[in-house]
Enzyme design. Structure first.
Site, PDB file in Angstrom:
ATOM      1  N   HIS A  28     -96.180 -31.845  -8.532  1.00 46.08           N
ATOM      2  CA  HIS A  28     -96.073 -30.459  -8.983  1.00 46.08           C
ATOM      3  C   HIS A  28     -94.846 -30.236  -9.866  1.00 46.08           C
ATOM      4  CE1 HIS A  28     -92.666 -29.583  -6.318  1.00 46.08           C
ATOM      5  NE2 HIS A  28     -93.299 -30.283  -5.383  1.00 46.08           N
ATOM      6  N   GLU A 103     -97.239 -31.674   1.252  1.00 48.40           N
ATOM      7  CA  GLU A 103     -96.022 -32.465   1.435  1.00 48.40           C
ATOM      8  C   GLU A 103     -95.837 -32.797   2.920  1.00 48.40           C
ATOM      9  OE1 GLU A 103     -94.266 -34.279  -0.001  1.00 48.40           O
ATOM     10  OE2 GLU A 103     -92.319 -34.085   0.152  1.00 48.40           O
TER      11      GLU A 103
END
Length: 959
Positions: A28, A103
């Protein structure tokens, strides 16, 4: 020259694309926490401006390569926003989210900087640095092994599904580390995993081949953080890495990595290498103006992931909450994907489990009393009594047993001729006391009373009438000893918010009401509308009324001298108009000899507040919770279940845990959401602005919520003003609220401005404001909507030539009246709206049959304010939507105005839905209505092409 920081690894030369899937894994873009060196983990942080520029750079690069067939993303905002930008540029219609691509959960380290982690959470820091792959991080954190299993499994499934295709996956640094381990288990990680870096893998059935690692050549102009992903384990083990083209060495310290950004610019084939403080980046890089990375496109033409499918399928409706005898939360939800079927659901028995449907599939929980229903169920102990939609009979069912079948407790009359609502359990006589509406003698003018249903007798008996004689009843409430019953009643021509009465009846040994006292509403010198009576455990009667100030405030009945005293006075509304049964705006959460503590909510100046009221001290302590809009409150074990919402949170139920003194909220947790996946669209949300504007009456103000166009990918030219859709709410005695509504976001994310008006006559601002509409329906509401639109044009927030209006029910009438009697708007959409006031009065149901007399006035007023009688004054396009089973506003209203406008030669369209009543509940109806409004306005007044693929219906006198 270009900067390339990539590693190319070997692969089988004879492999073809059909043998594997090419997975382009992108980390990202940058967030403010990345720039600040703050550990993110599962915490949901959105991209900063640089991150959006990085995502755009990745998207531009990928769009020049071979076609992408799908885009996947973690469900965290920073990944989803990156993925959305990529999908848009690469022509992929939808981003598919997978929480397994999240994550690594970093437990107690999340939210901390590295230095803080070492000092404040040493155990967690040591665990994160452990060489043991099964070492979990304190505070709920994952081990590397747990992360590895979930994310590699997810990518393997994507690879199998897309063999022979190119797919983009946007995820996080920790996940990429796991992917590297899977593809090259014997090799060390070759450098850091940077924001917006591109990493290519070839995935076969079993074999993973790493093709390209950490390519950032596309970031020449945006720059990148030299710091890698925030997983502490990697930060403590891997050395700093740059490509050979960088002049930097690897001697940078962690503090430097977390506080500096490397920026590369290209000038005359000479790369200039700069170091810049991340705090100065936005202001010092003057070449990057705000929004520079956005795509320029006209308002209204923007593409958005908030599709009509998302809107129609996401929004479940909440029909109330309750707590069973074991303290379990139970709620009623209606599901558009099941044609609006309403189901009772119990919270999971264990944390992490799935909610349990109580209602069998052949049943639906819904009352049609007064057409609007509400109060369709009641929980007592482990038993629920509910109204079944199909036959309107009451049924009894255990909420504990999964195999429990509902048993009817009211007679079968062969058709749904009687309906029930707002019931309570009477423990003294083991019976169910409820409001009953009887249509056996007259379908349009049913008889309403309060009845008791014996639950001890297995043979179904005719309910026993306890209270009768008034036109309407609500809120039958039994005191703790079963000796008194309180209720609200009102009579034609009043609505319950105009004038009502609170009564208390005394119950005899035989269970009859033998004596009655009018507690409030009997004094002709006091205009009031009492509502929501409730007994404390000590037998004190509380209720809400608007006597004196004109605001609904809490009061208490002193039985000894039949006196009413105010508990707490405030120019705010502690209740709402009684459109539906079963409202519960306050709960008595503690009652003893000295005092009562009352959890209550109120509305003031366009927002809601939650507080704890001490009835002895007369003090109100506000609870700090995220909701700005609150409906009902249910008391649990040392907690409150609050139905509410905010500008970024859809209609939800939150568990609010209180401290020992019941004066503060110590925990807030969403336990149910009408649209649980909406947060992934947060970057597209338009936040409401409360606006106050001058009405036609000098010195008089009205209110609205204005939503500006909002899309992270698109922007219009500075010269262009957006089209405006103005919504007039239903009721008309109602209130629009500034809560997250995907229906509104559908418009704003496509480049429309949207304004939701609380015209004079709306609730939430006291009786004086509410009564502006008496005798003035079709005047005050229309004038206020026109004034609001004019105010926004004058403020530069809307295009005068593209003003559109929409509304449902009473809002549909305001829409038609505004188009007939004013020339402000250029097009309109009426949903089950009123075209002929006299026809409405003749055909509508009992509850509202005299309502419009107070709102309109004389026969002359009825004629002069009916849009159907003034078709010659219409001058712009109109689209109409109507349910064919609507008993509130029958279908003839839409059909007659449609035929008249068609004959006049105006562009007009009519959409009718079988199986829909007053308000659309089916997902397919909601979707079609939204899309057809959008394309109708775009074709006729918008001057832009809609980005979505929508097949427009035929428009008479246009197509």
């Amino acid at each position: 020259m270009t900067l390339s920081r990539s590693l190319i690894l070997g692969f089988a030369d004879d492999a073809t694309l059909s043998d594997y899937a090419e997975i382009i894994v992108v980390r990202h873009g940058e967030t403010a926490w990345n720039a600040d060196g703050r550990i993110q983990g599962h915490l949901d942080v959105e991209l900063n401006d640089v991150g959006r520029q990085q995502a755009t750079a990745v998207a531009d690069q990928l769009s020049k390569e071979k076609a992408i067939s799908a885009v996947y993303s973690s469900d965290l905002k920073r990944a989803f926003e990156t993925a959305s930008i990529i999908a848009n540029r690469c022509g992929v219609a939808e981003v598919k989210t997978d929480p397994d691509l999240r994550e690594r959960h970093l437990g107690d380290l999340q939210g901390l900087q590295l230095k803080e982690a070492v000092e404040l959470k040493p155990d967690a820091y040591v665990a994160s640095s452990s060489s043991r792959t099964d070492q979990e991080i304190p505070g709920g954190g994952e081990s590397f092994e747990q992360l590895y299993r979930r994310c590699t499994s997810s990518l393997q499934k994507i690879g199998i599904k897309h063999r022979g295709e190119r797919v983009v996956v946007v995820t996080h640094g920790g996940v990429l580390r796991a992917f590297h381990k899977r593809s090259a288990p014997a090799e060390k990680l070759p450098g850091k995993i940077l924001n917006a870096s591109v990493n290519k893998f070839h995935l076969g059935d079993e074999e993973w081949i790493l093709k390209t690692w950490s390519d950032i050549s596309h970031l020449n102009e945006t720059g990148y953080l030299a710091a890698a992903f925030g997983a502490i384990a990697s930060l403590t083990r891997f050395s700093t890495y740059y490509s050979s083209s960088s002049s930097r060495t690897s001697s940078l310290t962690f503090n430097y990595l977390f506080s500096r950004r490397i920026i590369f610019t290209v000038s005359a084939n000479k790369r200039q290498h700069k170091q810049q403080s991340c705090r100065i980046m936005a202001s010092s890089t003057t070449s990057l103006s705000p929004g520079q990375d956005k795509i320029a496109a006209p308002y209204g033409s923007w593409k958005s992931p908030i599709t009509a499918d998302v809107v129609s399928g996401a929004s479940k409706r909440l029909g109330g909450t309750a707590v069973d005898g074991h303290g379990h939360l139970i709620w009623l939800e209606s599901r558009p994907t099941e044609s609006g079927r309403a189901v009772l659901v119990k919270e999971p028995e264990k944390a992490g489990g799935e909610p349990i449907d109580i209602t069998p599939k052949e049943f639906a929980v819904r009352s049609t009393a007064q057409e609007y229903g509400g109060g369709a169920f009641r929980i007592f102990g482990d038993t629920v009594v509910f109204s079944n939609y199909k036959d309107q009979r009451l049924y009894k069912q255990s909420v504990d047993s999964k195999d429990s079948s509902p048993v009817p407790i009211t007679p079968d009359y062969g058709a749904p001729l009687l309906c029930y609502a707002d019931g309570v359990y009477d423990s003294r006589f083991k019976r169910y006391v409820t409001v009953r509406e009887d249509h056996r003698e007259d379908g349009l003018n049913p008889i309403t009373n309060i009845v008791a249903i014996d639950l001890r007798d297995e043979n179904i008996q005719e309910p026993k009438i306890l209270v009768s004689g008034s036109d309407f009843y609500a809120f039958p409430r039994i005191d703790p000893k079963g000796e008194r019953v309180a209720w609200i009643e009102w009579h034609h021509p009043n609505m319950p918010w105009d004038k009502a009465e609170l009564w208390v009846g005394y119950i005899s040994e035989s269970g009859d009401v033998y004596k009655r006292i009018c507690v409030a509403g009997f004094d002709p010198t006091i205009v009031e509308s009492p509502t929501e009576p409730k007994w404390s455990s000590r037998g004190e009667l509380f209720f809400v009324t608007d006597r004196g100030s004109g605001f609904w405030n809490l009061h208490k009945w002193v039985e000894s001298n039949n006196e009413v005293v105010a508990v707490y006075s405030l120019n705010a509304e502690f209740s709402r108009p009684l459109w539906v049964f079963g409202m519960n705006s306050y709960e008595i959460i503690q009652s003893h000899e000295e005092k009562n503590l009352i959890a209550c909510s109120y509305r003031q100046n366009g927002r809601s507040y939650l507080g704890i009221l001490d009835d002895v001290e007369g003090s109100l302590s506000l609870l700090d919770i995220p909701f700005t809009d609150i409906d009902n409150i249910t008391s649990g074990n040392d907690c409150l279940y609050v139905e509410g919402a905010s500008a970024v949170e859809p209609s939800s139920v939150a568990k609010v845990t209180l401290d020992g003194h019941k004066s503060k909220a110590v925990d807030f947790k969403i336990v149910w959401s009408s649209s649980p996946d909406t947060l992934k669209y947060k970057s597209y949300f338009s936040l409401p602005e409360i606006i106050e504007f001058q009405t036609y009456v000098p010195g008089q103000k009205a209110y609205a919520y204005y939503y500006p166009p909002s899309n992270p990918i698109y922007q219009a030219s500075q010269e262009e003003k957006p089209p405006l859709l103005l919504k007039s709410h239903g009721g008309p005695t109602g209130e629009t609220r500034g809560m997250l509504n995907l229906n509104i976001q559908y418009w704003t994310s496509r480049g429309w401005a949207f304004v939701d008006v609380n015209y004079g006559g709306s609730t939430g601002y006291g009786r004086e404001y509410r009564e502006r509409l008496l005798g003035n329906w079709g005047i005050v509401d229309v004038n206020d909507c026109c004034s609001c639109a004019r105010f926004l044009v004058d403020s530069g927030k809307a295009d005068e030539e593209r003003l559109c209006i929409t509304g449902g029910s009473a809002g549909g009438y305001t829409t038609l009246a505004a188009l007939a009697f004013r020339d402000i708007f250029k097009a309109g959409a009426s949903l089950y709206g009123v075209a002929d006031l006299s026809m409405l009065r003749a055909e509508t149901h009992k509850f509202e049959s005299r309502y419009i007399d107070n709102l309109v006035g004389t026969e002359k007023d009825y004629f002069e304010r009916s849009p159907l009688n003034f078709v010659d004054k219409f001058s712009c396009p109109i689209i109409l939507f109507q349910g064919l089973e609507d008993k509130v506003v029958p279908p003839d209203q839409a059909r007659k105005i449609y035929q008249a406008l068609k004959k006049k030669g105006l562009p007009v369209a009519l959409v009718e839905y079988e199986g829909e009543q007053h308000g659309f509940r089916k997902a397919e109806s909601i979707k079609f209505t939204l899309e057809q409004q959008m394309v109708f306005f775009a074709r006729l007044v918008g001057h832009f092409n809609v980005a979505d693929e929508i097949n427009p219906i035929k428009i008479d006198n246009f197509d």
